[in-house]
Design a protein around this motif. Sequence first.
Motif, PDB file in Angstrom:
ATOM      1  N   LYS A 180     -34.937  15.660 -38.137  1.00 25.64           N
ATOM      2  CA  LYS A 180     -34.488  15.134 -36.843  1.00 25.64           C
ATOM      3  C   LYS A 180     -34.924  13.693 -36.607  1.00 25.64           C
ATOM      4  N   GLN A 222     -26.724   8.325 -40.468  1.00 24.38           N
ATOM      5  CA  GLN A 222     -26.846   8.628 -41.891  1.00 24.38           C
ATOM      6  C   GLN A 222     -27.502   7.451 -42.606  1.00 24.38           C
ATOM      7  N   ASN A 245     -27.224  11.328 -34.935  1.00 26.50           N
ATOM      8  CA  ASN A 245     -26.868  11.826 -36.269  1.00 26.50           C
ATOM      9  C   ASN A 245     -26.524  10.680 -37.229  1.00 26.50           C
ATOM     10  N   VAL A 265     -33.706   9.570 -43.936  1.00 24.33           N
ATOM     11  CA  VAL A 265     -33.388  10.606 -42.968  1.00 24.33           C
ATOM     12  C   VAL A 265     -34.314  11.777 -43.259  1.00 24.33           C
ATOM     13  N   GLU A 300     -36.192   9.173 -33.306  1.00 23.32           N
ATOM     14  CA  GLU A 300     -35.477  10.443 -33.213  1.00 23.32           C
ATOM     15  C   GLU A 300     -34.004  10.190 -33.552  1.00 23.32           C
ATOM     16  N   ASN A 301     -33.433  11.017 -34.414  1.00 20.12           N
ATOM     17  CA  ASN A 301     -32.049  10.833 -34.851  1.00 20.12           C
ATOM     18  C   ASN A 301     -31.096  11.499 -33.862  1.00 20.12           C
ATOM     19  N   SER A 302     -31.037  10.960 -32.672  1.00 21.26           N
ATOM     20  CA  SER A 302     -30.240  11.546 -31.594  1.00 21.26           C
ATOM     21  C   SER A 302     -28.737  11.352 -31.786  1.00 21.26           C
TER      22      SER A 302
END
Length: 159
Positions: free
Chosen positions: A14, A55, A53, A11, A49-51
């Motif tokens: 973003k 983990q 969230n 991670v 893109e970590n749209s």
Amino acid sequence: MADDIGVVVGVYGKKVRVKSHRNECCDHCEARDGCRVMGGGKDMFFEVENSLNAQMGDQVKVRVSDKAFLKAIFLVYVIPMIAFIGGAFWGNSLGEPLGMDPSATAALAAFGLMGAVFAVVRVIGNRLGQKAGYKPRMVCITAKAGDVQEFAPASCPSE
């Protein structure tokens, strides 16, 4: 749509790094053993893109649009092949007027034109890669970190 299931292995603000296995499409591809786009080997890694969230350790479904996928294939395979064939014909026709072996000029022109087209395709590909429609996107989190069965077939809860 081209979907893939992977596990978040990093991670970074973003963005997330997703590890996935080559899918069944890769198994039937003639270039599978020499493919460096996929990183070679069985695993492949890509950033998304970590749209949602996600983990570390979450299993996610990632999607690339068919339009983007087909355009990439056309750019990487079809256009250089057309350039190669066109260069061969062009070089062959130039051989005799230049007083050279037509086969040699055909080979030089074919590889030269194909190399030039690869350079142009790389620039175009880099530009397209910056556009949102050509980037892979995270569709859903199919399993949280503790529940992941590595690369098990999974679907989004809403599917």
